[in-house]
Design an enzyme around this catalytic site. Sequence first.
Site, mmCIF file in Angstrom:
data_model
loop_
_atom_site.group_PDB
_atom_site.id
_atom_site.type_symbol
_atom_site.label_atom_id
_atom_site.label_comp_id
_atom_site.label_asym_id
_atom_site.label_seq_id
_atom_site.Cartn_x
_atom_site.Cartn_y
_atom_site.Cartn_z
ATOM 1 N N LYS A 200 -4.216 9.854 8.395
ATOM 2 C CA LYS A 200 -2.845 9.344 8.591
ATOM 3 C C LYS A 200 -1.809 10.460 8.469
ATOM 4 C CE LYS A 200 -3.910 5.030 9.387
ATOM 5 N NZ LYS A 200 -3.637 4.441 10.715
ATOM 6 N N TYR B 260 -9.103 8.733 4.882
ATOM 7 C CA TYR B 260 -8.023 7.893 5.434
ATOM 8 C C TYR B 260 -6.666 8.593 5.308
ATOM 9 C CZ TYR B 260 -5.263 3.628 6.226
ATOM 10 O OH TYR B 260 -4.368 2.690 6.706
HETATM 11 P P1 NAP Z 1 -7.332 -4.752 10.628
HETATM 12 O O1 NAP Z 1 -6.814 -6.112 10.369
HETATM 13 O O2 NAP Z 1 -8.595 -4.304 10.009
HETATM 14 O O3 NAP Z 1 -7.433 -4.558 12.231
HETATM 15 C C1 NAP Z 1 -7.891 -3.359 12.759
HETATM 16 C C2 NAP Z 1 -7.733 -3.390 14.255
HETATM 17 O O4 NAP Z 1 -8.147 -2.114 14.783
HETATM 18 C C3 NAP Z 1 -8.605 -4.431 14.924
HETATM 19 O O5 NAP Z 1 -7.882 -4.948 16.015
HETATM 20 C C4 NAP Z 1 -9.814 -3.630 15.405
HETATM 21 O O6 NAP Z 1 -10.449 -4.165 16.551
HETATM 22 C C5 NAP Z 1 -9.130 -2.340 15.786
HETATM 23 N N1 NAP Z 1 -10.039 -1.191 15.839
HETATM 24 C C6 NAP Z 1 -10.716 -0.614 14.812
HETATM 25 N N2 NAP Z 1 -11.434 0.423 15.275
HETATM 26 C C7 NAP Z 1 -11.192 0.509 16.603
HETATM 27 C C8 NAP Z 1 -11.624 1.393 17.643
HETATM 28 N N3 NAP Z 1 -12.450 2.416 17.380
HETATM 29 N N4 NAP Z 1 -11.170 1.181 18.896
HETATM 30 C C9 NAP Z 1 -10.322 0.148 19.174
HETATM 31 N N5 NAP Z 1 -9.878 -0.709 18.242
HETATM 32 C C10 NAP Z 1 -10.313 -0.528 16.982
HETATM 33 O O7 NAP Z 1 -6.259 -3.636 10.235
HETATM 34 P P2 NAP Z 1 -4.686 -3.716 9.966
HETATM 35 O O8 NAP Z 1 -4.468 -3.864 8.525
HETATM 36 O O9 NAP Z 1 -4.040 -4.649 10.931
HETATM 37 O O10 NAP Z 1 -4.307 -2.198 10.316
HETATM 38 C C11 NAP Z 1 -3.698 -1.820 11.543
HETATM 39 C C12 NAP Z 1 -3.226 -0.383 11.401
HETATM 40 O O11 NAP Z 1 -2.299 -0.295 10.311
HETATM 41 C C13 NAP Z 1 -4.343 0.606 11.067
HETATM 42 O O12 NAP Z 1 -4.105 1.826 11.719
HETATM 43 C C14 NAP Z 1 -4.214 0.788 9.568
HETATM 44 O O13 NAP Z 1 -4.729 2.014 9.142
HETATM 45 C C15 NAP Z 1 -2.711 0.712 9.412
HETATM 46 N N6 NAP Z 1 -2.260 0.376 8.068
HETATM 47 C C16 NAP Z 1 -2.587 -0.816 7.507
HETATM 48 C C17 NAP Z 1 -2.140 -1.106 6.214
HETATM 49 C C18 NAP Z 1 -2.443 -2.410 5.523
HETATM 50 O O14 NAP Z 1 -2.064 -2.534 4.330
HETATM 51 N N7 NAP Z 1 -3.079 -3.375 6.160
HETATM 52 C C19 NAP Z 1 -1.373 -0.158 5.519
HETATM 53 C C20 NAP Z 1 -1.067 1.036 6.138
HETATM 54 C C21 NAP Z 1 -1.512 1.294 7.419
HETATM 55 P P3 NAP Z 1 -11.623 -5.283 16.406
HETATM 56 O O15 NAP Z 1 -10.900 -6.567 16.066
HETATM 57 O O16 NAP Z 1 -12.270 -5.327 17.737
HETATM 58 O O17 NAP Z 1 -12.511 -4.829 15.298
#
Ligand code: NAP
Length: 246
Positions: free
Chosen positions: A159, A155
């Site tokens: 990133k 991961y």
């Molecule tokens: P999340 O709630 O798990 O949602 C992930 C989203 O990505 C969902 O809409 C999922 O679609 C979609 N997705 C996953 N694989 C995919 C693919 N191969 N093609 C198209 N869509 C795909 O995650 P989140 O926390 O909102 O994270 C969003 C972004 O922020 C990510 O890049 C994550 O790495 C980054 N981020 C998050 C955090 C945190 O603390 N949450 C911190 C730093 C960075 P489905 O609904 O169809 O599965």
Amino acid sequence: MALSGRVALVTGGSRGIGRAVSLKLAGEGAYTIVNYMNCREAARETLRLIRERGGDGEVAPFDVADAAAAAEEMGRIIKEKGRLDILVNNAGISRDGLIVRMKEQDWDRTIDTNLKGAFNCCRVAARQMIRQRWGRIVNVASVVAEAGNPGQVNYCASKAGVIGLTKALARELASRNIRVNAVSPGLIETDMTASLEERKEEIRDSIPLLRLGNPDDVAGAVLFLVSPESDYITGQVIRVDGGLYM
Ligand code: NAP
């Protein structure tokens, strides 16, 4: 409204941060395309919320890691809408594990989704944005790209790659009036971090602003980076982490 007449694509717009970003952009008048991979109902719920608030858009299922699928679906969008102004590469996954136990497919799938997925979508979007002489791209990185985190070599590497991609692409496209930036969230309350529930108190205490972030915190920074207020900003990474990493 700042984004009236603009067409935006948010990858992974079905849930979490992507849903908040989709609502924010649509709320400023952008026709917002909500990409997802598996959760059709969640994506439709995002679209329902967009419309309930007076905005418009559509859902677009494709796996960002699949270059051909991304090109086909994004090609359709560009053909039908005649343009693509804003791309938010938000789709992401985590497949955590210590390196000695990490399976090759956990490495590959994480890099393919988080890093190659951003590349796949940027490549298609860039061609159209160059033609338009206008574009805004925001990539969603993570503070662990810079801080590191045990159990997340895949991961963190993905990133860190996203940050490198952002800076290189910002230099490539700047002369065409295309700005490329990244946001780096800290700990945001979404499905991705649900497993940290038991450690929440401890985590909260380690964050200077003494709370976990919510998806809207990140969406606000994304909106800033696609709005005219940031017209002199490109190639930058804005951390949205309550001061966790500084
Ligand atoms: P999340 O709630 O798990 O949602 C992930 C989203 O990505 C969902 O809409 C999922 O679609 C979609 N997705 C996953 N694989 C995919 C693919 N191969 N093609 C198209 N869509 C795909 O995650 P989140 O926390 O909102 O994270 C969003 C972004 O922020 C990510 O890049 C994550 O790495 C980054 N981020 C998050 C955090 C945190 O603390 N949450 C911190 C730093 C960075 P489905 O609904 O169809 O599965």
